[in-house]
Design a protein around this motif. Sequence first.
Motif: not given
Length: 165
Positions: A6-12, A49-53, A71-72
């Motif tokens: 899995r990859s996670i990034h808060g940007a689009v 926000c990273d804290s929400d990810l 996680w980026l």
Amino acid sequence: LGYSTRSIHGAVGLMYDRIHWYPRAGFGKSTFFESQVWPQRCYSFPGACDSDLMKAVTEDFSQPGKRFVYWLTLNTHSIYDQRDLRGVPADCLSFGLDEQSESCRSFRLQAQFFETLARLAADPSMQGVEVIVVGDHAPPIFNKYEKEQYFVESKISWVRFKIGG
């Protein structure tokens, strides 16, 4: 190798075309800003926000089987917007940093991220997980004198540890 990825990034996901090349790089699931409705929006670099990810990370590691999560982070990026700081900010003066400087804002956001990471590491689902945190470049500091005073352009920070058992 039998890992769920899995990859996670808060940007689009369209940023750097990640929505298209992450699956080709082997990520079975990706979470981006547009993946869901987030409780808040952050500003240093617009997005979730990273804290929400953090919840997405614990969700993944609470599942059975081998897991790889990339996680980026987003909120520790220049311009180091003070609106992204939550709670009591780290004390820049005790580290010799001018409280009005970019370096101080960067330091405070980094300290906040590592507090978030410490909470993540305390979650029972994270037992046995190996964590590697790697910077992808020296922090962008626009004041050249300030950057030379606190950072080495060719040095990348990193830390590696295993949680519990």
